[in-house]
Design an enzyme around this catalytic site. Structure first.
Site, PDB file in Angstrom:
ATOM      1  N   THR A   1      28.911 -29.559-107.130  1.00 29.28           N
ATOM      2  CA  THR A   1      30.134 -30.223-107.599  1.00 29.28           C
ATOM      3  C   THR A   1      29.785 -31.486-108.378  1.00 29.28           C
ATOM      4  O   THR A   1      30.370 -31.760-109.423  1.00 29.28           O
ATOM      5  CB  THR A   1      31.041 -30.545-106.397  1.00 29.28           C
ATOM      6  OG1 THR A   1      31.209 -29.332-105.671  1.00 29.28           O
ATOM      7  CG2 THR A   1      32.367 -31.072-106.821  1.00 29.28           C
TER       8      THR A   1
ATOM      9  N   GLY B   1      27.283 -21.296-102.839  1.00 33.02           N
ATOM     10  CA  GLY B   1      25.967 -20.661-102.968  1.00 33.02           C
ATOM     11  C   GLY B   1      25.755 -19.608-101.895  1.00 33.02           C
ATOM     12  O   GLY B   1      26.596 -19.378-101.032  1.00 33.02           O
TER      13      GLY B   1
ATOM     14  N   SER C   1      25.272 -25.011-100.058  1.00 35.21           N
ATOM     15  CA  SER C   1      26.208 -26.101 -99.793  1.00 35.21           C
ATOM     16  C   SER C   1      25.454 -27.430 -99.669  1.00 35.21           C
ATOM     17  O   SER C   1      24.476 -27.523 -98.927  1.00 35.21           O
ATOM     18  CB  SER C   1      26.962 -25.789 -98.504  1.00 35.21           C
ATOM     19  OG  SER C   1      27.829 -26.845 -98.257  1.00 35.21           O
ATOM     20  N   GLY C   2      25.907 -28.409-100.397  1.00 30.33           N
ATOM     21  CA  GLY C   2      25.289 -29.735-100.341  1.00 30.33           C
ATOM     22  C   GLY C   2      24.145 -29.893-101.327  1.00 30.33           C
ATOM     23  O   GLY C   2      23.490 -30.924-101.361  1.00 30.33           O
TER      24      GLY C   2
ATOM     25  N   GLU D   1      24.763 -17.804 -98.679  1.00 26.85           N
ATOM     26  CA  GLU D   1      24.842 -18.344 -97.313  1.00 26.85           C
ATOM     27  C   GLU D   1      24.209 -17.382 -96.319  1.00 26.85           C
ATOM     28  O   GLU D   1      24.541 -16.192 -96.308  1.00 26.85           O
ATOM     29  CB  GLU D   1      26.315 -18.583 -96.934  1.00 26.85           C
ATOM     30  CG  GLU D   1      26.912 -19.803 -97.625  1.00 26.85           C
ATOM     31  CD  GLU D   1      28.340 -20.083 -97.224  1.00 26.85           C
ATOM     32  OE1 GLU D   1      28.918 -19.289 -96.469  1.00 26.85           O
ATOM     33  OE2 GLU D   1      28.865 -21.116 -97.678  1.00 26.85           O
TER      34      GLU D   1
ATOM     35  N   SER E   1      32.186 -31.018 -98.924  1.00 30.13           N
ATOM     36  CA  SER E   1      31.870 -29.641 -99.282  1.00 30.13           C
ATOM     37  C   SER E   1      33.079 -28.949 -99.916  1.00 30.13           C
ATOM     38  O   SER E   1      34.201 -29.034 -99.400  1.00 30.13           O
ATOM     39  CB  SER E   1      31.444 -28.905 -98.015  1.00 30.13           C
ATOM     40  OG  SER E   1      31.123 -27.584 -98.333  1.00 30.13           O
ATOM     41  N   SER E   2      32.845 -28.290-101.055  1.00 32.47           N
ATOM     42  CA  SER E   2      33.947 -27.560-101.709  1.00 32.47           C
ATOM     43  C   SER E   2      34.159 -26.279-100.891  1.00 32.47           C
ATOM     44  O   SER E   2      33.233 -25.495-100.734  1.00 32.47           O
ATOM     45  CB  SER E   2      33.574 -27.179-103.126  1.00 32.47           C
ATOM     46  OG  SER E   2      32.925 -28.230-103.758  1.00 32.47           O
TER      47      SER E   2
ATOM     48  N   ASN F   1      27.555 -30.783 -95.654  1.00 37.75           N
ATOM     49  CA  ASN F   1      27.959 -31.635 -96.787  1.00 37.75           C
ATOM     50  C   ASN F   1      29.257 -32.364 -96.429  1.00 37.75           C
ATOM     51  O   ASN F   1      30.207 -31.740 -95.974  1.00 37.75           O
ATOM     52  CB  ASN F   1      28.177 -30.731 -98.021  1.00 37.75           C
ATOM     53  CG  ASN F   1      28.551 -31.512 -99.261  1.00 37.75           C
ATOM     54  OD1 ASN F   1      28.642 -32.741 -99.216  1.00 37.75           O
ATOM     55  ND2 ASN F   1      28.745 -30.796-100.354  1.00 37.75           N
TER      56      ASN F   1
HETATM   57  N1  LIG Z   1      22.897 -36.151-108.834  1.00 29.61           N
HETATM   58  C1  LIG Z   1      23.188 -36.710-107.662  1.00 29.61           C
HETATM   59  N2  LIG Z   1      22.889 -38.011-107.473  1.00 29.61           N
HETATM   60  C2  LIG Z   1      23.185 -38.607-106.310  1.00 29.61           C
HETATM   61  N3  LIG Z   1      23.737 -37.982-105.268  1.00 29.61           N
HETATM   62  C3  LIG Z   1      24.038 -36.664-105.395  1.00 29.61           C
HETATM   63  C4  LIG Z   1      23.799 -35.975-106.612  1.00 29.61           C
HETATM   64  N4  LIG Z   1      24.210 -34.712-106.454  1.00 29.61           N
HETATM   65  C5  LIG Z   1      24.692 -34.630-105.181  1.00 29.61           C
HETATM   66  N5  LIG Z   1      24.610 -35.808-104.577  1.00 29.61           N
HETATM   67  C6  LIG Z   1      25.023 -36.108-103.178  1.00 29.61           C
HETATM   68  O1  LIG Z   1      25.076 -34.907-102.472  1.00 29.61           O
HETATM   69  C7  LIG Z   1      26.359 -34.688-101.914  1.00 29.61           C
HETATM   70  C8  LIG Z   1      26.728 -33.229-101.951  1.00 29.61           C
HETATM   71  O2  LIG Z   1      26.871 -32.799-103.284  1.00 29.61           O
HETATM   72  P1  LIG Z   1      27.984 -31.716-103.740  1.00 29.61           P
HETATM   73  O3  LIG Z   1      29.227 -31.987-103.053  1.00 29.61           O
HETATM   74  O4  LIG Z   1      27.928 -31.673-105.183  1.00 29.61           O
HETATM   75  O5  LIG Z   1      27.340 -30.424-103.139  1.00 29.61           O
HETATM   76  P2  LIG Z   1      27.839 -28.949-103.407  1.00 29.61           P
HETATM   77  O6  LIG Z   1      26.666 -28.215-103.909  1.00 29.61           O
HETATM   78  O7  LIG Z   1      29.019 -28.956-104.236  1.00 29.61           O
HETATM   79  O8  LIG Z   1      28.171 -28.486-101.961  1.00 29.61           O
HETATM   80  P3  LIG Z   1      29.295 -27.469-101.487  1.00 29.61           P
HETATM   81  O9  LIG Z   1      28.835 -26.120-101.824  1.00 29.61           O
HETATM   82  O10 LIG Z   1      29.354 -27.706-100.048  1.00 29.61           O
HETATM   83  O11 LIG Z   1      30.503 -27.856-102.184  1.00 29.61           O
HETATM   84  C9  LIG Z   1      27.275 -35.528-102.755  1.00 29.61           C
HETATM   85  O12 LIG Z   1      28.381 -35.932-101.996  1.00 29.61           O
HETATM   86  C10 LIG Z   1      26.399 -36.696-103.151  1.00 29.61           C
HETATM   87  O13 LIG Z   1      26.399 -37.668-102.129  1.00 29.61           O
HETATM   88 MG   LIG Z   2      30.949 -28.556-104.014  1.00 31.58          MG
END
Ligand SMILES: Nc1ncnc2c1ncn2[C@@H]1O[C@H](COP(=O)(O)OP(=O)(O)OP(=O)(O)O)[C@@H](O)[C@H]1O
Ligand SMILES: [Mg+2]
Length: 1075
Positions: A111, A386, A106-107, A388, A159-160, A156
């Site tokens: 996404t 992912g 997560s984070g 956990e 977070s999705s 996050n």
């Molecule tokens: N390529 C990137 N460039 C800049 N910031 C990023 C990038 N990827 C992620 N981030 C930052 O990290 C934060 C978390 O990313 P994201 O929501 O994609 O995580 P995730 O893997 O989907 O987490 P979760 O599993 O909780 O959904 C985003 O809100 C953004 O601020």
């Molecule tokens: Mg996500």
């Protein structure tokens, strides 16, 4: 070139396969170094590792999209766009369905990565109104799903809280047609509970912050999250996240996708209902039996909910506070305790929300789905939670980790398979590599007979007391010797003291680490049952959307069959997903979270190392390197390194493979380091590749110096040549110019001289010519005088007399001749009325001309007369005679001019009534007409017929047609008529005649002029005497009784038409009124 250099940069290789030595430390160091340089993407072969920078980087610009569009994957800097481009091109050009698997905790940026992939594909595929609409709909599904499915967690801010797999479908040209979204396991427990520092799903905060006052009133909500129990009654705005703006963006996105305003309202109403359910408070009370029961503490919230969903509040209250239990054939209503009531309320809220989320995904799918029948290519993007490992891991973590285990399996199988297939394809000898296959762990969980999930289902369905203890006991028995299963019992049996393993827990050795699961809540969560009372109450609501979410609430469809368990459903959907993924070409993006504090550019090595381990990156690299670390098609390889061989540089004319072989043998590389495939060269260790690269760098600088040298020489030479050429051109131009000027000067002088000379010559010639002309003139004059003199002397005697007269005569004759000839050609018309005649051209001809005019006129008249008939002649003579008698004397004359003289007006011959009169007139008749006779006594008029013959004038009675008065013409003394235009005539008779006894006759004739004219003519013919005609206003008549003086008075238009009115004035006077 730059990208390739970074790929091979020994300090921070772009492709970890080239890492040397390959250790966890070196891998971590490389990632850290790259991260420090803001290179967040790194490859392991064609797998992309992405380290979350937690700050916006300038690497997602449209220019970057262009740079990676149709790029060579290994020739450019590692980037997520490169993998997206590779997948898209493979899909479009090679017809291979693709899937992009994005994993990480997560984070870690999953996404964001999925959005970057989607936006890249949208940017590079073709454009058009329809395509843009589809793209927009696909992209806009994100804000909607994120609003309802994402929440702030400790890890996050966005977070999705659900797993998402999206199939984007393309046509044969690679244009997007639509897509299908599948969602997995929404974290619904968050609806009713979330830890401090986290938030509920974004939509609640967005709605409260961004909804207009009117909308909130309609939804019966109050602004501010502090009013809601499910939002922990705390204000919760996030820095850098504008809930109100996101709400508007979400609404816009819904409109783009195609949600109708009614659907949006219904969706928000159900959302509001969930929020408000959290505020339904229960209080405890006791039944008569002494049993504890619960009731609604404050009914306002419940009533508002019921108003929103159009449900009777009593129904909902009963469903929340009691439960119907069927015992044999009886239905018993049992009251619930307060805690049971709250459990019920929360279960309802969770169920409504999770079903609403499923509905939302289906609704989006309806909009973006592709019409059946079209042939499609598919690109799937998987953004799933992912692996956990928490302090306390429950059913959800178990499920999530199972899913990750399956994904890892795919990863291992597909990567290996691909690798092996490539060696076979290229005809390279291949020794299988040992690697950990996690199939055993998957089997431990999912085995349909004795897997953990199957055991859990069995436990859930088992009659009797069901709890987690029996479940764990069963597992302990079954997996006592399983390598990847541990629990307190199994450890005890092995005499191992493990304090980290409490009771009611089991541990699984996942591919990514050991995870201890607490079985508390496993059965309840797996059952995922909602009391029938609640589903029936929801079905009873008249809110269409809410009702459709609870189809099982329909009493008609009551089924005793238990619904499938959550574990069973998840296993099935994971199996479907796996099947789907297996059918596609996989592309991996493995996301890594660099720190726990969401800090920009902070790299915590321990944290990353843990991820490197559970993501199996080392294994990945190893598998990739088990055979050969580097491979490349012969053509680009030869292109890149051909400068290292004397035979291949600068040009190789043979095949690429031969060239590569020649080149590498010349470089004397150890043969075990190289393998020649059918299309690719394989290099075993990265060291060899680095060596090659180093030599290439050195050679390149040598070549660069050579090129520089050659270039400088060439530049100086060409510049010198250019200068020389320029100098020659300039001097040639200058000389030419000087010569031209000189020539012009000379030409001008020559022309001047020439002009002077020609002028002088011409003037001299002119002078001579003038003298000659004078001489000629003088000679002509002298000769003329001389000739004149001679002629005059010779002809003097002929000219002496009569010359002028003869000349004049001659001229006159010519003139007269010309005049007469002219007349002949120009004679006036023959009409007797035409009196025109051309004027005399000369005065001396005026007399003759006048004479000729008269002659011509007389001649014309004679001609006219000659052609007249005797009758016409007589008539004209009569007219002439009338003119002589009356012209300018009586007004009536001018009127008579137009009237032809007919003579016979009575028609004696035709009318048998006048037979007798005809006999009287016989051949002598001159004129016959009707007249009025004025009575001599009283002046009144009577009609009479008048007949004039060559001898007589007869008056007859018109009725009897008998002659009454017969006058011999010789009896007529004279006739008097007035000056006016009347027809009155007084016929004076001789006293001697017999007829004259009665006196003169006063007659009125309508043909007076003709009558008198004919009388005159007849009289002339008979007696050769003219008629005595008096034209006067006063005359005297002789009547029997004496003379009567008649006075004619002209009056205005009388009453009696044109007939004169005679009035007797005494015996000797009569007044006649005429007009
Ligand atoms: N390529 C990137 N460039 C800049 N910031 C990023 C990038 N990827 C992620 N981030 C930052 O990290 C934060 C978390 O990313 P994201 O929501 O994609 O995580 P995730 O893997 O989907 O987490 P979760 O599993 O909780 O959904 C985003 O809100 C953004 O601020
Ligand atoms: Mg996500």
């Amino acid at each position: 070139m730059e990208a390739a250099t970074t790929l091979l940069d020994a300090e921070a290789v772009g492709d970890l396969v080239l890492l040397d030595p390959l250790t966890e430390e070196s891998l971590l160091r490389t990632l850290q170094e790259r991260f420090r340089r803001s290179d967040i993407y790194t490859y392991i072969g064609d797998v992309v590792i992405s380290v979350n920078p937690y700050r916006p980087l300038p690497i997602y610009t449209p220019e970057k999209v262009q740079e990676y569009n149709n790029c060579n994957f290994f020739a450019v800097k590692p980037h997520i766009y490169a993998i997206a481009d590779d997948a898209y091109r493979s899909l479009r050009d090679r017809d291979r369905d693709q899937c992009i698997l994005i994993t990480g905790e997560s984070g870690a940026g999953k996404t964001e990565a999925s959005k970057l992939v989607m936006s890249y594909v949208a940017a590079v595929c073709s454009k058009g109104e329809e395509v843009d609409k589809v793209k927009e709909q696909l992209l806009q599904s994100n804000p909607v799903l994120e609003a309802f499915g994402n929440a702030k967690t400790i890890r996050n801010d966005n977070s999705s809280r659900f797993g998402k797999y999206m199939d984007v479908e393309f046509d044969f040209k690679g244009e997007p047609l639509g897509g299908v979204i599948s969602n997995y396991l929404l974290e619904k427990s968050r609806i009713v509970r979330h830890t401090k520092g986290e938030r509920n799903f974004h939509i609640f905060y967005q709605l409260l912050a961004g909804g207009s006052a009117q909308l909130l009133q309609q939804l019966k909500l109050r602004q501010g999250s502090q009013h809601y129990g499910y939002l922990n009654r705390e204000k919760s705005s996030l820095p850098g996240m504008d809930d109100a703006a996101n709400f508007r963006a979400m609404q816009d996105a819904m409109a783009v996708i195609g949600f109708s305003p009614a659907e949006v309202t219904a969706l928000l109403e159900v959302t509001a209902v969930v929020l408000k359910l959290g505020n339904v408070e229960l209080s405890s009370c006791y039944q008569a039996s002494g049993m504890e029961a619960c009731s609604i503490a404050e009914p306002r919230e419940l009533h508002e909910i019921c108003e929103l969903i159009k449900l009777d509040p009593g129904t909902l209250e009963q469903a929340l506070c009691s439960r119907t239990v069927k015992a044999r054939d009886e239905t018993v209503l049992t009251a619930l305790s307060v805690s049971q009531g709250y459990y019920c309320r929360d279960a309802l809220a969770k169920n409504i929300y999770s079903r609403l989320f499923d509905w939302l995904v289906n609704r989006i799918n309806t909009s973006i789905q592709v019409k059946p029948g079209k042939q499609r290519k598919v690109m799937g993007v998987l953004d799933i939670y992912g692996f956990e490992i928490f302090q306390d891991n429950g059913f959800e973590q178990f499920i999530i980790n199972y899913c990750n285990e399956k994904l890892q399996q795919i990863f291992i199988l597909m990567t290996l398979k691909e690798e092996q297939e490539e060696y076979v394809r290229e005809g390279i000898k291949w020794t299988p590599v040992e690697f950990f296959d996690n199939g055993i762990i998957c089997d431990l969980i999912e085995n349909s007979k004795c897997g953990i999930l199957a055991m859990l289902d069995e436990e859930c369905l088992r009659p009797g007391v069901v709890n987690e203890d029996t479940f764990v006991t069963k597992l302990n028995q079954l997996f006592a010797t399983h390598k990847h299963y541990e629990s307190k019992e199994t450890q005890n049996a092995k005499h191992v003291t493990d304090l980290s393993l409490p009771q009611r827990c089991f541990r699984i050795h996942h591919y990514a680490g050991k995870v201890t699961y607490n079985v508390t809540g496993f059965i309840e969560k797996n059952n995922d049952l909602l009391f029938r009372d609640l589903s029936q109450a929801m079905w009873a609501a008249r809110h269409t959307l809410l009702r459709s979410l609870f189809p099982e609430g329909d009493p008609q469809k009551v089924s005793l069959k238990l619904p499938p368990t959550a574990g069973f459903q998840f296993k099935n959907s994971v199996a479907t997903l796996m099947k789907n993924l297996y059918s596609k070409n996989p592309n991996y993006i493995r996301c890594i979270k660099p720190n726990d504090t969401k800090t920009a550019m902070l790299f915590t090595p321990e944290l990353v190392l843990a991820q490197i381990r559970y993501l199996g990156l080392m294994e990945n690299v190893r598998v990739r390197r088990a055979g050969y670390a580097f491979r490349q098609l012969y053509s680009p390889f030869l292109q890149r390194y051909k400068m290292l061989g004397t035979k291949t540089w600068p040009r190789w004319s043979g095949s690429d493979r031969e060239g590569t072989e020649v080149l590498l043998s010349e470089l004397k590389l150890p043969p075990e380091e190289l393998a020649y495939g059918y299309t690719k060269i394989f290099i075993r260790s990265p060291r060899t590749l680095f060596d090659l690269e180093k030599r290439r760098q050195e050679r390149i600088s040598e070549l660069a110096t050579l090129i520089q040298k050659m270039f400088r020489g060439w530049r100086c030479r060409t510049q010198y040549q250019l200068m020389r050429k320029s100098q020659i051109i300039i001097s040639a131009w200058f000389r030419g110019h000087a010569q031209k000027n000189k020539y012009k000067q000379m030409k001008r002088s020559a022309l001047l001289l020439q002009a002077y000379a020609r002028g002088w010559k011409s003037r001299r010639l002119l002078r001579e010519l003038k003298v000659q002309r004078h001489r000629h003139l003088a000679a002509s004059i002298i000769s003329a005088y001389w000739k004149g003199y001679k002629v005059r002397r010779m002809y003097r005697r002929y000219f002496r007399s009569g010359a002028s007269t003869r000349l004049a005569n001659f001229i006159y004759r010519r003139l007269v001749q010309k005049f007469l000839m002219g007349l002949q050609k120009n004679l006036p018309p023959m009409s007797v009325q035409d009196r025109t005649w051309p004027p005399a051209p000369y005065k001396f001809l005026a007399g003759a001309n006048q004479e000729l005019k008269n002659i011509f006129y007389h001649w014309k008249c004679k001609k006219y007369r000659d052609q007249l008939t005797p009758q016409r002649k007589a008539l004209l003579q009569a007219k002439l005679c009338a003119s002589e008698l009356f012209k300018d004397k009586k007004t009536l004359y001018s009127k008579s001019l137009q009237q032809p003289f007919q003579g016979e007006y009575l028609g004696l011959t035709q009318n048998p009534k006048y037979q007798k009169l005809h006999a009287v007139a016989k051949d002598k008749l001159v004129m016959a007409e009707s007249v009025m006779k004025v009575n001599r006594a009283n002046g009144k008029t009577v009609p009479r017929l008048l007949l004039l013959t060559t001898e007589h004038l007869v008056l007859a009675d018109p009725k009897a047609a008998q002659p009454k008065t017969v006058l011999s013409l010789s009896d007529i003394r004279g006739v008097s008529v007035t000056r006016f235009s009347d027809g009155l005539l007084a016929l004076h008779l001789k006293e001697t005649s017999t007829a004259g006894n009665k006196g003169d006759l006063l007659l009125v004739s309508s043909h007076l002029i003709e009558l008198i004219t004919r009388l005159h003519q007849t009289l002339m013919a008979a007696t050769s005497q003219a008629l005595a005609l008096h034209i006067t206003d006063q005359f005297s008549t002789r009547f029997q009784k004496g003379d009567v003086a008649i006075t004619v008075v002209e009056s205005a238009k009388g009453s009696n038409n044109d007939v004169p009115v005679c009035k007797k004035r005494g015996s000797h006077k009569m007044e006649v009124l005429v007009h």
